[in-house]
Design a protein around this motif. Structure first.
Motif, short mmCIF file in Angstrom:
data_model
loop_
_atom_site.label_atom_id
_atom_site.label_comp_id
_atom_site.label_asym_id
_atom_site.label_seq_id
_atom_site.Cartn_x
_atom_site.Cartn_y
_atom_site.Cartn_z
N UNK A 20 0.84 -1.20 0.00
CA UNK A 20 0.00 0.00 0.00
C UNK A 20 0.87 1.25 0.00
N UNK A 54 2.30 1.73 -3.36
CA UNK A 54 1.25 2.26 -4.23
C UNK A 54 1.03 3.74 -4.01
N UNK A 55 1.01 4.14 -2.73
CA UNK A 55 0.80 5.55 -2.41
C UNK A 55 1.94 6.40 -2.95
N UNK A 70 1.61 6.67 -6.72
CA UNK A 70 0.51 7.56 -7.10
C UNK A 70 0.88 9.02 -6.87
N UNK A 71 1.49 9.28 -5.72
CA UNK A 71 1.90 10.65 -5.41
C UNK A 71 2.89 11.14 -6.45
N UNK A 105 -8.26 10.03 8.02
CA UNK A 105 -7.98 10.94 6.92
C UNK A 105 -8.75 12.25 7.08
N UNK A 133 -6.94 14.28 9.67
CA UNK A 133 -5.73 14.95 9.16
C UNK A 133 -6.11 16.10 8.24
N UNK A 134 -7.08 15.87 7.35
CA UNK A 134 -7.53 16.93 6.46
C UNK A 134 -8.11 18.08 7.28
N UNK A 176 -6.09 21.09 8.56
CA UNK A 176 -5.81 22.23 7.68
C UNK A 176 -6.79 23.36 7.97
N UNK A 193 4.56 16.39 2.01
CA UNK A 193 3.45 16.42 2.96
C UNK A 193 2.43 15.34 2.62
N UNK A 194 2.07 15.24 1.33
CA UNK A 194 1.07 14.25 0.94
C UNK A 194 1.57 12.85 1.32
N UNK A 221 1.39 12.39 5.16
CA UNK A 221 0.01 12.20 5.61
C UNK A 221 -0.53 10.83 5.20
N UNK A 222 -0.22 10.43 3.97
CA UNK A 222 -0.70 9.13 3.52
C UNK A 222 -0.07 8.01 4.34
N UNK A 276 -1.75 7.79 7.57
CA UNK A 276 -3.06 7.16 7.41
C UNK A 276 -2.91 5.63 7.35
N UNK A 277 -1.94 5.16 6.54
CA UNK A 277 -1.71 3.73 6.43
C UNK A 277 -1.32 3.15 7.79
#
Lengths: 307, 323
Positions: free
Chosen positions: A15, A18-19, A22-23, A241, A244-245, A248, A278-279, A282-283, A286-287
């Motif tokens: 995962x 994958x993250x 994708x990022x 998530x 965390x969002x 902001x 940052x992304x 944070x991801x 989350x994982x």
């Protein structure tokens, strides 16, 4: 149990890969040339070409991804475009205040959400049940920042109880932001707890537990809540998530320095190295949070541990 | 559209009904649609939600015959921050525009964003879930891994980053004679393509179990094509959760639009939306309450009613509920 933990931790690796992929791909579509962004509008074509060579931007995509991944694994997220600081250090400097906010909000949400849900499911007063659930519904039907600004106006400006704007560190500055962030998740948890408790409250094993004379408190915690907790824990993991969002918004409403405000400034000035870092952070958290949720499943339900 | 597909379906619920008590036996004599309506209308909050939502839709539709959009965007600095009066029932904002007219045109934008982006979500999520579940194999693997990775990035960050990436290049678009800021299209697409994962997972798991069912195997045995099998037998039986998720998704998007507006990345002025109205009203929280009260109330009511309708649909469409 150790084997179970290791196996679950192992599943998180694909995962995370994958993250990161994708990022990485997402940021390939970012408008503008990074070298141009770093050097500014007056850069010469030669300067840009040189900067691109330094950053390895002309290498094939797969090589750049592998370099990015290799760096990320070692905790190196590259340097920010404008400050030329290691992105990881910039993030780590702001992480504690955001985590403080997120964790206190989560604690508030779980404590109040779950107890309100239990109260609502077990109370004999229909009016109290309805009233509490209506409040919970309001909590998830208004924009988060709107609630924050209203709370700040009422408690900070009108009543003067707390001065929540700006600053980190003491309880006075934490209570309002944390409460605001907790509202939506707490309300979701209250609704979920209520429906889960109601679902099992008439189950045969609960009746049996009561019939054999078990104390009501123990019936609730050992038999009803133990079963309801699995769903509650799942939803907490999924809402991580949102949490965390949410930081902001909360950080910008209360002018509270942290990762959330850092994100906004990074996006505003198009420092993609920072945003990408940052992304990814944070991801990854989350994982990680959902890995903990997975482990909790095994703890709550022995059937999962041994299958 | 969704209702007719429900009634056409060979709902496997009819075979289970005998065991569920007398009330269900009565159900068997009526059409699926009638059962659905009886159950839905028995849900009091769902009926309230439906009425509220209809009222809001009527308000923003009829309203556009009472006020023109030019009026809603018309600056009048001599009349700024006026409290509600006979001339301006909801008062005026910081540049003297009529708040009522703006809630009407802003409402059209806010609701259009939610309906359209949820439509994108529903189509993407259902299609990908169907493909992943029905074909399995490497397609399934790729789709589900992408979904997992996307789910791991908090939605807000996806929204912020993507709307920054594609946000600036969008030109104005003309819809039904209205000039609409390109940011509206950006939000619809970004929201649509970042929220399909949950639905895809639900649809996939339904398809996985449906494709082993006797009626699907029988249909395959008589030589039915894949497309017919999927659209005639599998999809109609997977519709219930899709409809529920769609309704609840609308309430989510109304809130997300408002939240994103707060960060200045939502619908760009002069096009109004409930979200950006409330955002600018926050500066005058104490002296001009009407500025945030009306758009806020409209957001609250539409989110509430979409939630109520969704809950009602869930109960009415759930074959296992005995209500």
């Amino acid at each position: 149990m150790l084997l179970f933990i290791l196996r679950r931790a192992f599943f998180a690796i694909p995962v995370l890969i994958g993250v990161s992929l994708l990022t990485f791909i997402m940021f390939q579509f970012a408008p503008g040339d990074p070298a141009q962004l770093i050097l500014g509008n007056f850069a010469t074509p030669e300067g840009i070409a040189e900067q691109r060579a330094i950053m390895g931007l002309d290498d094939p995509l797969w090589l750049r991804y592998l370099r990015f991944l290799a760096g990320a694994v070692r905790g190196d997220l590259g340097k920010s475009y404008f400050g030329r600081q290691p992105v990881m250090d910039e993030i780590l400097a702001r992480l504690p205040s955001t985590f403080e906010l997120a964790l206190s909000a989560l604690t508030l949400a779980v404590v109040f959400g779950v107890s309100i849900g239990i109260f609502s499911a077990t109370t004999r007063s229909r009016l109290a049940d309805r009233g509490v659930m209506l409040l919970a519904l309001l909590g998830i039907s208004l924009p988060n920042y709107f609630i924050g600004i209203q709370l700040n106006y009422i408690f900070g400006v009108r009543l003067g109880w707390v001065s929540a704007i700006g600053g980190v560190g003491d309880f006075k500055h934490l209570i309002l932001p944390a409460t605001t962030l907790a509202v939506a998740i707490g309300a979701t948890l209250a609704r979920l707890t209520r429906s889960n408790v109601l679902e099992v409250i008439h189950a045969d094993y609960v009746r049996t537990a009561r019939a054999k004379g078990l104390e009501e408190r123990l019936v609730l915690w050992r038999h009803i809540m133990r079963n309801a907790l699995i769903n509650i824990v799942t939803v907490i993991g999924l809402n991580f998530g949102v949490l965390l969002g949410g930081t902001v918004f909360i950080e910008s409403v209360f002018a509270r320095p942290g990762l959330g405000l850092f994100t906004l400034s990074a996006i505003g000035k198009r420092d993609y190295a920072q945003v990408q870092g940052i992304v990814l952070v944070f991801a990854a958290s989350f994982v990680f949070a959902n890995l903990i949720v997975d482990l909790l499943y095994g703890f709550l339900d022995p059937r999962i541990r041994y299958s | 559209m969704s209702q007719s597909s429900v009634s056409e379906a060979h709902t496997p619920t009819t075979t289970r009904i005998h065991t569920l008590g007398e009330r269900q036996v009565q159900d068997e004599e009526r059409s699926t649609l009638a059962i659905f309506w009886r159950r839905f209308s028995a849900h009091r909050m769902a009926t309230v939600g439906l009425l509220m939502m209809s009222a809001i839709v009527l308000y923003i539709l009829i309203g556009s015959f009472l006020f023109t959009e030019e009026y809603a965007n018309d600056l009048n600095l001599r009349h700024k921050w006026e409290a509600p009066s006979a001339e301006h029932p909801f008062g005026t904002d910081e540049v003297g525009r009529d708040v009522m007219a703006r809630t009407i045109y802003g409402g059209q934008i806010s609701l259009a964003i939610s309906v359209l982006s949820v439509a994108v979500t529903t189509i993407t999520g259902t299609a990908l879930g169907l493909i992943a579940g029905y074909y399995g194999g490497w397609l399934d693997n790729i789709i589900m891994r992408v979904a997992e990775a996307l789910l791991s990035i908090p939605l807000l960050f996806l929204l912020l980053v993507l709307s920054k990436f594609i946000g600036t290049q969008m030109p104005e678009v003309n819809v039904l004679g209205r000039e609409i800021s390109g940011s509206v299209v950006v939000i619809i697409l970004v929201l649509g393509f970042t929220t399909w994962m949950g639905l895809a997972r639900i649809v996939r798991s339904l398809v996985l179990s449906l494709k082993e069912r006797e009626f699907v195997i029988a249909a395959r045995a008589i030589g039915m094509s894949n497309a017919r099998l999927v659209f005639r037998h599998i999809l109609p039986n997977a519709m219930a959760p899709v409809i529920v998720a769609t309704t609840l998704g609308i309430s989510q998007v109304i809130l997300i639009e408002a939240n994103v507006s707060f960060l200045g990345l939502g619908v760009q002025p002069p096009t109004a939306s409930w979200g950006n109205m409330i955002q600018r009203a926050m500066e005058r929280i104490d002296t001009a309450q009407w500025l945030w009260f009306f758009p806020g109330a409209l957001i609250l009511l539409s989110v509430l009613s979409a939630n109520f309708i969704g809950d009602g649909l869930r109960d009415a469409l759930d074959p296992y509920s005995i209500k």
